[in-house]
Design an enzyme around this catalytic site. Structure first.
Site, PDB file in Angstrom:
ATOM      1  CD  GLU A 117      -9.290  10.378 -34.942  1.00 19.87           C
ATOM      2  OE1 GLU A 117      -8.587  10.619 -33.939  1.00 19.87           O
ATOM      3  OE2 GLU A 117      -8.859  10.381 -36.101  1.00 19.87           O
ATOM      4  CE  LYS A 119      -9.434  19.128 -28.876  1.00 20.65           C
ATOM      5  NZ  LYS A 119      -9.079  19.432 -27.503  1.00 20.65           N
ATOM      6  CG  ASP A 121     -10.190  17.582 -21.615  1.00 18.77           C
ATOM      7  OD1 ASP A 121      -9.156  18.084 -22.084  1.00 18.77           O
ATOM      8  OD2 ASP A 121     -10.965  18.191 -20.855  1.00 18.77           O
ATOM      9  CE1 TYR A 228      -3.473  12.841 -31.584  1.00 23.73           C
ATOM     10  CE2 TYR A 228      -4.397  12.226 -29.471  1.00 23.73           C
ATOM     11  CZ  TYR A 228      -3.572  13.030 -30.220  1.00 23.73           C
ATOM     12  OH  TYR A 228      -2.843  14.006 -29.613  1.00 23.73           O
ATOM     13  CE  LYS A 315     -11.873  22.477 -27.720  1.00 24.61           C
ATOM     14  NZ  LYS A 315     -11.319  23.402 -26.792  1.00 24.61           N
ATOM     15  CB  CYS A 409      -2.072  50.376  -8.498  1.00 22.42           C
ATOM     16  SG  CYS A 409      -1.237  48.788  -8.353  1.00 22.42           S
ATOM     17  CB  CYS A 412       2.077  50.509  -5.980  1.00 20.45           C
ATOM     18  SG  CYS A 412       1.567  51.064  -7.612  1.00 20.45           S
ATOM     19  CB  CYS A 427      -0.432  49.774 -12.155  1.00 20.24           C
ATOM     20  SG  CYS A 427       0.801  50.513 -11.073  1.00 20.24           S
ATOM     21  CB  CYS A 433       3.837  48.462  -9.434  1.00 17.49           C
ATOM     22  SG  CYS A 433       2.292  47.650  -9.052  1.00 17.49           S
TER      23      CYS A 433
END
Ligand code: AMP
Ligand code: ZN
Length: 671
Positions: A117, A119, A121, A228, A315, A409, A412, A427, A433
């Site tokens: 079938e 697919k 989306d 489906y 896919k 970081c 921070c 970090c 942070c």
């Protein structure tokens, strides 16, 4: 009055008119071949509306007049799926499919053929019909439970509210809600004309539509539902292909492209054909779904924890474009993990405008040697965030220098660390942070965790910035008076926030455990730990060795759990959650019905059963401490055999000297 109604009483008139309009809807939206003009249809609909207004005593929850919407839903009710909505495994090559076929042939006897079938989306949807009427429409949600969006779904005209033909008394049917390109483009033209931002892509617009509060708004969107799969007990259907045909007979819109393939070569023919021709379809597709055609074989194959073993998505190759990398910025996640982000010159890709793409980590940047100013290849497949696949070196600007990864970081300024075996920099400033503090609380309140209504991610940030909260335990001490002075906070929203927090005290322990945000403890692991330890105290005091003894808990998770509870700060937070009344052990109801009677035994279930369904059987095994496995091996303790158990399974079980028991033997075992 319409002449055809001569001699009918109002109830008969209503029925006749409703049936007629249903038929017109079907002709127009499912068959694409209307037999009356739009104008005539509208007149008849108005007539029905007037008649219904005059005779409210003959209300029909599935009347064609409800297609126009109007009902407003403030909060969508959560509904547990009767049959879990699984995800699909993905494949990308002929080899992947051949490997899959090998695995199948190990587990089932006889020839295997496949339904192929497209697919679609969009957003998955589960529809339940009882006695031919639409009872309920539920979103996929997390696969175990979703949102009841029936009111909105009734406005989608290709979904029948009443069925035709020889439908079974009760069943569930699944499909994908999509927004065909035509309708999507029209919506966007209107938006642009009205000076509004156009929608990005059909898929997100379709799934966003399902959760609109005003169903009249949904009715205006040209959504469609492509079906489906049918689920139910004793439906008398034996193949997936027949499933599709039956659904079509009962009045559903089922695309005609599906084919049966006798082997993987034929599957590949289908795939290759649609890889090219999919661009002519009226809606988006992102691949092909291949399903073992025989439903009995599907049963035999069962599911992994994530996806059915009898189905596979293939896919299509993702689309790629090239564009210029303007800047690399760095994001700090709730665990302190740093993610480099590529800020791109906006470019169209697979129907969306892409401005940002993930660069994953320092190694990836080094491997690709990507530099600011480079022309890069960007790829996007399905729901994955766009990725940078490579650099067009021919276009590299002279004098560019390699990217230097940040050392501190960005939020921070703490020096970043990178541990052995970790791909990412972190970090370490967990306590102070800001994005980590905010991220942990945002995770705590999120839908799959504490699901706190009336509180969103932005408000969390606002509360933290205003020093009203510093960790999630603080939420339970917030008062309306404290929140009110915040920007854009009305009395009503402040009250909703506080009552949302109070309501979250009913969230079951397993979800609280997930909400705590212990590294590597996702939803599934949280469930396992909750089930095993039954309460936070036992879990807090468990050693690494004890944790590893739990099924599917490895070193990495065990270490992370121990480290979490070793922290004085975390222990304090948990004490405070406890005082606030948050569920920190599993409830009495959950405990009831659970025993250790089958502890240490592994079961394989095979065949068809009469007293309990296969899924009930599996639940009974797990509730009583046993394990369910899908294939027979020396680790199997019992095989529960129903009707039609495969002969090769039987031979294998006998060969290994495993006890083969009946459904009744099993039920006796646990009673
Ligand atoms: P994924 O979300 O990538 O795991 O893929 C699983 C989803 O594919 C399902 O939840 C469905 O919503 C969707 N899907 C689209 N078309 C089909 C189809 N023909 N058969 C089964 N699933 C499909
Ligand atoms: Zn930081």
């Amino acid at each position: 009055m319409n002449f055809i109604f001569v001699g009918m009483n109002p109830e008969q008139q209503l029925t006749a008119l409703r049936n007629e309009l249903r038929e017109h809807n079907y002709n127009y939206y499912v068959l694409d071949s209307p037999t009356i003009t739009d104008r005539d249809f509208d007149m008849k609909l108005k007539e029905l509306q007037a008649l219904e207004e005059a005779h409210p005593e003959f209300y029909d929850p599935n009347s064609p007049t409800l297609r126009v919407g109007g009902e407003v839903t403030k909060n969508f009710e959560t509904v547990k799926h009767e049959y879990r909505m699984y995800s699909l495994d993905n494949s990308y090559s002929k080899e992947d499919l051949e490997d899959w076929e090998k695995r199948i042939k190990k587990q089932v006897d006889g020839d295997v053929s496949y339904t192929c079938e497209l697919k679609y989306d969009g957003a998955s949807m589960s529809l339940t019909y009882e006695n031919g009427s639409l009872l309920r429409a539920v979103t996929r949600g997390d696969g175990f439970q979703g949102d009841n969006v029936t009111t909105n779904i009734k406005t989608i005209k290709s979904i029948p509210l009443k069925l035709k033909g020889d439908y079974p008394p009760k069943f569930e049917i699944r499909g994908e809600i999509v927004l065909p390109f035509d309708g999507f483009n029209k919506m966007n033209e209107d938006r642009i004309a009205a000076g509004e931002e156009p929608y990005r892509n059909p898929r997100n617009t379709a799934s966003g539509s399902l959760k609109l509060q005003d169903s009249a708004e949904v009715a205006k969107r040209p959504l469609e539902c492509l079906l489906y799969s049918i689920k139910g007990e004793r439906l008398g259907i034996t193949t997936q292909f027949e499933n599709l045909q039956k659904a079509r007979e009962w009045g559903f819109k089922v695309p005609e492209e599906a084919r049966v393939a006798k082997n993987i070569d034929e599957v590949l023919e289908f795939v290759n054909y649609w890889d090219v021709h999919r661009h002519n379809l009226p809606y988006e597709t992102d691949g092909v779904v291949i399903k073992v055609n025989n439903l009995q074989q599907q049963e035999e194959l069962g599911n992994t924890s994530k996806a059915p073993r009898w189905a596979m998505a293939y896919k299509f190759q993702a689309e790629q474009v090239s564009t210029v990398l303007n800047e690399i910025t760095y994001q700090v996640g709730r665990t302190g993990a740093i993610t480099p982000v590529a800020n791109l010159e906006p470019v169209q890709l697979a129907g969306t405008t892409v401005k940002r793409a993930s660069l994953h980590n320092a190694d990836q940047i080094e491997k690709l040697d990507v530099r600011v100013g480079d022309t890069v290849y960007v790829e996007k497949g399905g729901e994955i965030i766009p990725k940078i696949m490579g650099v067009d070196l021919a276009l590299r600007k002279e004098g560019s220098s390699p990217t230097k990864y940040i050392e501190t970081c960005p939020e921070c300024n703490t020096v970043l660390v990178r541990q052995e075996g970790d791909a990412k920099h972190f970090c370490p400033n967990e306590e102070n942070c800001p994005p980590q503090i905010i991220g942990r609380i945002q995770h705590f309140i999120s839908r799959k965790a504490m699901d706190i209504e009336g509180l969103g991610g932005e408000t969390v940030a606002l509360l933290v910035e205003n020093n009203l909260i510093h960790n999630y335990a603080d939420l339970y001490e917030l008062t309306v008076e404290q929140i009110l002075p915040l920007e854009r906070m009305a009395q009503k929203s402040a009250e909703n926030l506080v009552s949302g927090v109070i309501a979250s005290r009913e969230i079951p322990f397993e979800r609280v455990l997930f909400a705590l945000g212990i590294r590597y403890v996702g939803e599934t692991v949280a469930k396992k730990l909750a089930k095993h330890f039954k309460g936070i105290d036992a879990l807090m005091n468990a050693s690494e060795e004890e944790l590893i003894l739990v099924d599917e808990i490895g070193d990495r998770i065990a270490q992370s759990v121990v480290a979490f509870f070793n922290s004085e700060e975390n222990r304090n937070t948990i004490e405070r959650l406890k005082t606030s009344g948050v569920q920190l052990k599993i409830s009495e109801e959950q405990l009831a019905g659970q025993t250790d009677r089958l502890l240490g035994s592994t079961f394989v279930v095979s065949g068809v059963f009469t007293k309990v369904s296969r899924s009930e059987l599996k639940k009974l095994i797990e509730d009583n401490g046993g394990k369910v496995s899908s294939s027979i091996s020396s680790k199997t303790t019992y095989v529960i055999a129903g009707d039609n158990m495969g002969p090769s399974k039987r031979t294998k079980a006998e060969g290994l000297g495993i006890s083969i028991i009946s459904e009744d033997d099993f039920l006796a075992m646990i009673s």
